[in-house]
Write an enzyme that holds these catalytic residues in place. Structure first.
Site: not given
Ligand code: ATP
Ligand code: MG
Ligand code: MG
Length: 548
Positions: A32, A257, A267
């Site tokens: 995102e 994760r 983020k």
């Molecule tokens: P955040 O909580 O940091 O905002 P998010 O999952 O909302 O993380 P996205 O931009 O939606 O962020 O993530 C893109 C991809 O990266 C998704 O497939 C997510 O599952 C993966 N991802 C995000 N954080 C991690 C992590 N700590 N370890 C492994 N994969 C991750």
């Molecule tokens: Mg997020």
């Molecule tokens: Mg997300």
């Protein structure tokens, strides 16, 4: 480089190819664009791209841009830069917003099939009626609306007739499902917000659980890999693809994760650090962002090796940050030029060295990699050594400089401390030493030995430099039990020292990496370093610090 280590997702792919469920492997990385990528994303990037690579498949970069309020083109650009820098090439660059029209049409299809309805409950009412893990939810009074009424209301939602939060489109599944995700989840919400790509064309936006499976299906993704918290969402993922009558049938797989000690990895929190000025932007070298790690001096090779090493797990755990440090040391060990830098300078005058004379000494560039050759470094009557390498009243077992003691200057001569000069406050400001010309490095001198070797920089040609030394930005939770992450900010996360480097480093450019004898690995800061004053970020200290 090894290919990705054997993991459960890989085994699934092997089976799927064998059984013919899929003809080729197509994965996607779906960020995102609401912030910069962090090391957790690097894990997901490596997993998706390397899995596809291994089976000669493809990976798309898809922006999951369904939440206009938080998203921005700055993030879209930084994410592309980071993925490329990590060394990956996407097959296609896509945006979930490219599919808004199709997603809308599929929602209309759901309504026509009696599988979705417009609901007028407030967010709070909806939450209350959802039930709990032990109690079934209550059906919305709007659940029985006719197809015609739903079609009409949904079209009017799109047309902008209603305010934010006034109505939503919900899937009609099962309010008694033991899986909370299946209790008539929201598919569309109203948000009169400007979208970074579609502008004001839309005022209804699809929810992640609806947009994601359909985007995967549209792109023909075969293996949709996400993190464990989406495990419960998998039935909804499958329901959406089925009921929307998508041709392609992607499948979702979950993995753990990545979390790293002494940092925050969401983020939302990282943005808070930036917005509140606790760090100097998303790429501050203390940040666990990819851009921060890059600026600190991490290499793509080290990050990829780290991600590979930690593997793909099915249960969440926290990886020690020292793991990450191991891989950057490994990567730079044979690559980085080993030079001398004095972080906290103390002037030394070598009284028996001829005044005005400068000689050039030969120094190897990397003791472990002969191919890196040698360089010439100047030596003269005045040099700088490290303040910490001198003690006026040393404890026993201190083998560096103290009055009357002899040490080796790396690549040069033995010197003996003869006199200590102090200012009016009693601070040591200069040492007077003598050198022994017979002890020149490389001469084979072995009449006597010294226990300490210290580094130095010749004074007249020394190049001024700032050295930025880092500690973890966030202190470990276990040490500050229960404290929020903002209360756990380490006040000593950054220390700046002003010292000198060898003259041949004057031309060092942003991103150049060095090993400074005894101090560790450093990166020339790509933003703050100038030819007047170099700025180095410490990437990591040496594994075994010099401690005679
Ligand atoms: P955040 O909580 O940091 O905002 P998010 O999952 O909302 O993380 P996205 O931009 O939606 O962020 O993530 C893109 C991809 O990266 C998704 O497939 C997510 O599952 C993966 N991802 C995000 N954080 C991690 C992590 N700590 N370890 C492994 N994969 C991750
Ligand atoms: Mg997020
Ligand atoms: Mg997300």
């Amino acid at each position: 480089e090894k290919t990705s280590s054997s993991n459960f997702i890989k085994n699934i792919v092997v089976e799927d190819l064998k059984s013919g469920r899929v003809q080729e492997v197509i994965t996607r990385f779906p960020p995102e664009p609401n912030g910069y990528l962090h090391i957790g994303h690097a894990k997901s990037i490596c997993l998706n791209f390397e899995l596809a690579d291994e089976f000669k498949g493809k990976t798309n970069l898809r922006f999951d841009d369904t939440n206009p309020v938080k998203e921005d083109t700055e993030y879209v650009e930084s994410i592309q830069e980071d993925v490329k820098w990590l060394g990956f090439e996407w097959e296609e660059l896509r945006f979930a917003s490219d599919y808004f029209e199709e997603l809308y049409n599929r929602a209309v299809l759901l309504i026509k099939k009696g599988k979705a309805y417009v609901c007028d409950l407030t967010a709070e009412q909806t939450r209350e009626m959802r039930g709990t893990l032990t109690e079934p939810g209550k059906e919305s009074p709007y659940r029985g609306r006719s197809v015609e009424e739903n079609l009409d209301l949904f079209a009017r939602m799109r047309a902008g007739e209603f305010k934010d939060g006034e109505r939503v489109l919900r899937a009609k599944i099962d309010m008694a499902s033991p899986n909370m995700t299946m209790r008539d989840p929201v598919l569309y919400r109203i948000s009169h917000a400007h979208h970074h790509r579609t502008g004001d064309a839309w005022c209804i936006y699809p929810m992640y659980d609806y947009a994601h499976p359909l985007s995967d299906a549209i792109e023909g993704i075969t293996h949709s890999i996400c993190t464990l918290e989406f495990e419960d969402h998998r039935p909804l993922y499958d329901w959406t693809i089925e009921e929307c009558e998508m041709e392609a049938k992607p499948r979702q797989y979950e993995f753990a994760r990545l979390n790293v000690t002494n940092t925050v990895m969401s983020k939302r929190y990282l943005k808070q650090l930036v917005d509140e000025g606790i760090v100097d932007g998303w790429d501050d070298p203390r940040m666990p962002t990819i851009s921060g790690l890059r600026r600190k001096g991490y290499t793509p090779e080290a990050l990829r090796a780290f991600c590979r090493e930690i593997g793909v797990a099915k249960s969440n755990s926290v990886v020690d940050e020292r793991n990450l440090e191991f891989f950057i040391r490994e990567d730079l060990k044979l690559k980085a030029l080993r030079t001398m830098a004095v972080l906290k300078p103390l002037k030394v005058v070598i009284t028996n060295y001829p005044e005005g004379q400068v000689e050039m000494l030969e120094a190897e560039n990397n003791a472990e990699n002969e191919e890196m050759g040698t360089r010439q470094i100047p030596f003269s009557r005045e040099i700088y050594i490290e303040q910490d390498d001198f003690m006026e009243n040393p404890p026993s077992k201190y083998f560096r400089l103290f009055p009357g003691n002899e040490v080796r200057l790396k690549h040069a001569y033995f010197i003996t401390c003869q006199e200590v000069i102090k200012d009016e406050n009693g601070e040591v400001i200069e040492l007077r030493c003598t050198y022994d010309p017979k002890t020149k490095s490389g001469s084979g001198f072995n009449e006597r030995k010294v226990k300490g070797t210290i580094h130095w920089v010749e004074a007249s040609q020394a190049v001024p430099a700032d050295f930025r030394l880092y500690e973890p930005l966030i202190l470990d939770e276990s040490k500050e039990e229960g404290a929020s992450f903002l209360e756990r900010i380490n006040p000593n996360s950054l220390t700046v020292e002003s010292g000198f480097v060898e003259p041949n480093m004057k031309e060092a450019a942003g991103g150049d990496k060095f090993q400074f004898f005894r101090h560790g690995y450093f990166n020339v800061d790509p933003k703050d370093s100038t030819s007047e004053k170099l700025a180095f970020n410490r990437i990591v200290s040496l594994k075994s610090s010099f401690d005679p």
